[in-house]
Every structure is written in C-alpha cells, then in structure tokens.
Motif scaffolding. Structure first.
Motif, mmCIF file in Angstrom:
data_model
loop_
_atom_site.group_PDB
_atom_site.id
_atom_site.type_symbol
_atom_site.label_atom_id
_atom_site.label_comp_id
_atom_site.label_asym_id
_atom_site.label_seq_id
_atom_site.Cartn_x
_atom_site.Cartn_y
_atom_site.Cartn_z
ATOM 1 N N HIS A 85 0.751 -1.336 -0.099
ATOM 2 C CA HIS A 85 -0.134 0.136 0.061
ATOM 3 C C HIS A 85 0.859 1.376 -0.049
ATOM 4 C CE1 HIS A 85 -2.938 -2.932 1.503
ATOM 5 N NE2 HIS A 85 -3.745 -2.177 1.081
ATOM 6 N N ASP A 86 0.204 2.382 -0.304
ATOM 7 C CA ASP A 86 0.980 3.591 -0.199
ATOM 8 C C ASP A 86 1.072 3.905 1.291
ATOM 9 O OD1 ASP A 86 1.347 4.132 -3.083
ATOM 10 O OD2 ASP A 86 -0.655 5.095 -3.160
ATOM 11 N N SER A 88 -3.641 4.513 -1.916
ATOM 12 C CA SER A 88 -3.877 3.227 -1.842
ATOM 13 C C SER A 88 -3.482 3.109 -0.254
ATOM 14 C CB SER A 88 -3.356 1.995 -2.586
ATOM 15 O OG SER A 88 -2.030 2.424 -2.345
ATOM 16 N N LEU A 126 -4.592 1.536 3.788
ATOM 17 C CA LEU A 126 -4.699 0.231 4.789
ATOM 18 C C LEU A 126 -4.834 0.870 6.071
ATOM 19 C CD1 LEU A 126 -5.567 -2.611 5.185
ATOM 20 C CD2 LEU A 126 -3.158 -3.256 5.477
ATOM 21 N N HIS A 153 2.280 -6.131 7.082
ATOM 22 C CA HIS A 153 1.738 -5.366 6.019
ATOM 23 C C HIS A 153 2.623 -4.265 5.613
ATOM 24 C CE1 HIS A 153 -2.191 -7.032 7.453
ATOM 25 N NE2 HIS A 153 -1.743 -6.861 8.573
ATOM 26 N N ALA A 207 4.107 -0.770 3.607
ATOM 27 C CA ALA A 207 3.638 0.349 2.628
ATOM 28 C C ALA A 207 4.875 1.333 2.548
ATOM 29 C CB ALA A 207 2.437 0.965 3.561
#
Length: 510
Positions: A2-3, A26, A28, A169, A171
C-alpha cells in the motif's frame, strides 16, 4: 504494498484515510478493536464538541450534512448564514468550569469570521463521527481491517512494515493514529516528554439513590470538580490525588462513591455503576512527528486532559494538515520540505493546546491560591475582551501556522468566501484540491495554476465580502498560503504557488 498504512480507526485515522483516499492513494487502516460499536462512543459517554475549525474540515469535504444527520442535529445553518456579515456565535463553552456568555463575543475583534454553514462548532458523538468517516473511506477505496493488533515495525529505505501476529503489512509510509497509549509511538522510538498529572478523573454511568443530591452542570469545589450531565446517570469528577488511581486498579462502587462525596461535599449515594473509566491531566508531546517513514497524528503525538475538548479537534487538524502533504509525497509531487513542514506547523499548535489544558488544571486545583486565581480569571473572562479571547481558543480561530510573511490571514483557516454567483469556497474544496481565488477585475491570476490543475483549482469572480483582498491562495487543508490586497503583484502569488505546489521536489524520498 500500500501507499500508506494507518494504525488506528478512530476519528483521526479515518479522517486521514479519507484525505489520502481522496488524493488517489492506496490506504490500509489497521484497528485493534474487532467491532466499531461501543457505549463509550455513543451518547452520552461519547459526546464531544467539534470546534468551528473541525466543523469546517467536514464542510470542506462535503461531509457536514451527513455528520449533522448522524448526530441528530437539525440541518440549520444558523441565523445570518446567508448574510454577508458575521453573526454572533451560538455558544462559547467554558474555561475550567467557568461558563462563558456568547453575547459578550466582540465580532469586531474577529476580522476573518464570515458567515456560512461551518461558522460555529457543534455537539456530536464519536460514533457519529466514525460512521460518517468510515462510510466515506469505503467510498474512496480505503480498506479497514479490524481486530488487528500491531506488535512490530520495521523500516527499510523505501518502505516500512507493520507486523500483526503472523501477518506483515508493507507500505511506503506508516502513520500511527492509535491514541494516547500509542503502540506505534513506542515501537518507532519517538521521544515523549511533558508534565505528570495532578488529578485522576472519572467518567461513569451510574444511578444515584437520590437523583436530586447533585446539581446539574459543572461545579468547582474546594476539593476538586464534579460534573453532572443532562443525560441521566452521566457523571464526571476530578480528584486531585496526583493521578495515583488512574488505571492502577478497577474502581469499585465504594471507591467511586467515596471520591464523589469528597469532591462534591455531599453524602450522595451510588446505587450502581454501569460503566466507568479513568483519565488524568498528564500533558505529553513527541519531540518530532516523523521518524523516517513513520509519522504520528492525534493523541499518538500529544496527550492532555480532556478539559475544553481540545484533543479531538487538534487531532483532526493534524489529519487534514498531513493528508495532502503525504499524498503529494506519495505521488512524487511534493516540493522540498513539504512533508517535514507537518511537524513544523502542527507541533507548536499542540504545545499551546497542552498549555491551555495545564492552565485550566492550575485554576481548578484545590487550595486558597487557586481559589484566588479563580476569582481573577472569572472576572477577566466576564469582560468582552476575555470572552472573545476564550472564544478564539475554543473555536480554533486562534490557530495560525507560521508560514512567514506579515499578512495576518496567512496561516489561518480560510474564511468561507462567497462569490457573487453564490458559490462558496467550501463548494470548491470538496475534491481535495487547493483553490486560487482571484477577486481582481482584470483576472490577473488567470493561468497561474497552469500545469497544476490536478492539485490546484482556479476560481475567479467578485466576492460578496472579500475582506479587502484581491486574491487568496488556499491550500488543500483549508489554510491560507498567500493573500494579496487589491493591488497585489502576480509574482508574489506565483512564488507562493511554487512553494506549496511546485514540481521540483524529490517526491517520495524518505
């Protein structure tokens, strides 16, 4: 990848997610709580006051009407909203329990207050705020995962990873919006400094054996403070014990009753206690809001007592300030230093909010010195100048980011200018772009936004009340970046456009 990963799905995290989603990033969001609903977020315990500045943030993104509906507030813009001149505020609030009279606000001392749908603050609750923001985030493609607890963070040159159990996750950027006991703040090694508490505060839903034993309202006493809200059973109190009891153990009915009797000076009896939570006036702030690819916003960056309801409003201010800057950085459009200006602009604001909170605690503290101070402060706040000063603080109109220059509107929230065709500035900001308002008769700034149309909107026309200005440059967060008089020079505006929207930055570099 994600960004941006945001840790925390409270109002600050969700508002930031909406800002980033609106800009095409993007996003999350990871939230520890499995479900969004909680009695602490609904009325009466979740009741909060949004300042005019925060209401303006919702208004500029087209979310004010849904927020009014979710909050059960009539969609009434208030007297004079369609007028060209400002009207008195509906309410002001209080300072350390000392009530303020809105009729004493001196409008002449508020030169940038224009009428409009977001001219005043409002009462709402956290559930309503989060519902509106969650729905908008979903519309913008933001992913929210609940029941996820972040336990580790690892930064690399080009990205950052948040670990939650067996899941990782990744980013380009991570933002901690996870509250006063922020996990992200600790994992990323932010320095957190400030002052230790003087009191333990309590908020509870409880039944009184004799409901008339406590008077409604806010009451300073020789031993502390108690608050009996209009909602049945909603009681607050502050016990000046140095914060000794806060979260040290679960408060029993007997303990709560003893504290309530002590601070109220009555023999009140609690029949039962349904919900209770504690807090303190600990006032702390991180020395930086960014470390590498990790940033903080809201209570994760600064904590203080809830007196005056400044925490939520300061956090929303963080979110709207950071959102467009981080989005420009993600897209490679950010001028040099844009992202670091987040700390430079928001840290001084939070420091002043902490001092505002400390000042109220000093006035409330039991003892003859504080009682003498209460008398002096009460007299000052009863004056027109004192009420106006407090109104500026509580409404958010005092906030002025240091952007340089002497023009007094620069660095402040932009007034809701209304053009002759009825278009308001708030109508022009809903897509998240900055706005260049050109009031000049010769349309002097036509073409000044060429090449920046995706991030800066040009709008021209006479204003119903232009405050004596010829043009105004408004950043995506609603802050005035430049303002010129009727004889302004085009070059000065173009330099301001380049400073905030220029294409020469290195973009997503860490």
């Amino acid at each position: 990848m994600h960004d941006v990963v945001i840790v925390g799905a409270g109002p600050v995290g969700l508002f930031l997610a909406c800002e980033l989603g609106l800009a095409g990033c993007s996003v999350l969001v990871l939230e520890r709580e499995a479900e969004p609903g909680s009695p602490w977020r609904a009325d009466p315990l979740g009741m909060r006051g949004l300042s005019a500045a925060s209401v303006g943030a919702f208004y500029r993104r087209g979310m004010l009407r849904p927020l009014l509906t979710a909050s059960g507030v009539p969609e009434d813009p208030g007297p004079g909203a369609e007028a060209d001149e400002p009207s008195p505020p509906r309410s002001v609030g209080h300072f350390a329990g000392l009530a303020l009279d809105p009729a004493e606000v001196d409008l002449a001392a508020l030169p940038f207050r224009l009428p409009g749908p977001a001219a005043d603050g409002m009462m709402t609750n956290l559930a309503a705020v989060e519902t509106v923001l969650s729905e908008r985030a979903a519309e913008l493609g933001v992913e929210i995962r609940r029941g996820v607890t972040v336990s580790g963070i690892a930064q690399e040159d080009e990205h950052v990873v948040a670990y939650a159990g067996e899941h990782a996750h990744a980013a380009r950027w991570l933002v901690g919006c996870d509250g006063g006991r922020s996990t992200v703040r600790g994992l990323a090694g932010f320095e957190f400094t400030g002052t230790e508490p003087l009191f333990t505060g309590y908020v509870m839903l409880a039944t009184l054996a004799a409901p008339g034993a406590l008077k409604p309202g806010i009451h300073l006493t020789p031993t502390g403070m108690y608050i009996r809200m209009a909602a049945e059973g909603h009681i607050g109190m502050m016990d000046f014990d140095g914060g000794a009891f806060d979260r040290s153990r679960q408060p029993t009915r007997e303990h709560l009753q003893a504290v309530l009797r002590r601070v109220s000076g009555t023999d009140v009896t609690l029949d039962d206690v349904r919900l209770v939570s504690t807090f303190t006036d600990r006032a702390m702030q991180t020395t930086l809001y960014r470390r590498g690819r990790v940033l903080l916003a809201g209570d994760a960056a600064h904590i203080h007592s809830p007196l005056g309801g400044q925490g939520l409003n300061t956090g929303i201010g963080d979110a709207v300030n950071l959102g467009w800057k981080l989005a420009a950085t993600v897209h490679g459009d950010a001028p040099d230093g844009l992202l670091d200006s987040y700390t430079g602009e928001r840290s001084p604001i939070a420091a002043q909010v902490l001092d505002w909170s400390r000042a109220q605690v000093a006035v409330m503290r039991p003892g003859p010195h504080a009682r003498a101070l209460q008398g002096v402060i009460g007299d000052l706040l009863g004056t027109r100048g004192g009420t106006t000063y407090a109104f500026e603080r509580l409404s958010g109109s005092w906030v002025r980011h240091d952007l340089g220059g002497e023009q007094p509107l620069v660095g402040r929230d932009a007034p809701d200018f209304r053009l002759e065709d009825g278009t308001r500035l708030g109508d022009l900001t809903q897509d998240g772009r900055g706005v260049l308002l050109d009031f000049s008769t010769d349309r002097r700034l036509r073409g000044a936004a060429t090449g920046l149309e995706g991030r800066l909107r040009y709008a021209a026309g006479a204003a119903r009340n232009d405050l004596g200005l010829g043009a105004v440059l408004v950043r995506p967060d609603g802050i005035v970046a430049w303002a010129g008089g009727p004889d302004f020079e085009r070059g000065a505006c173009e330099r301001a456009v380049g400073r905030w929207f220029g294409l020469s930055g290195r973009g997503g570099s860490a």
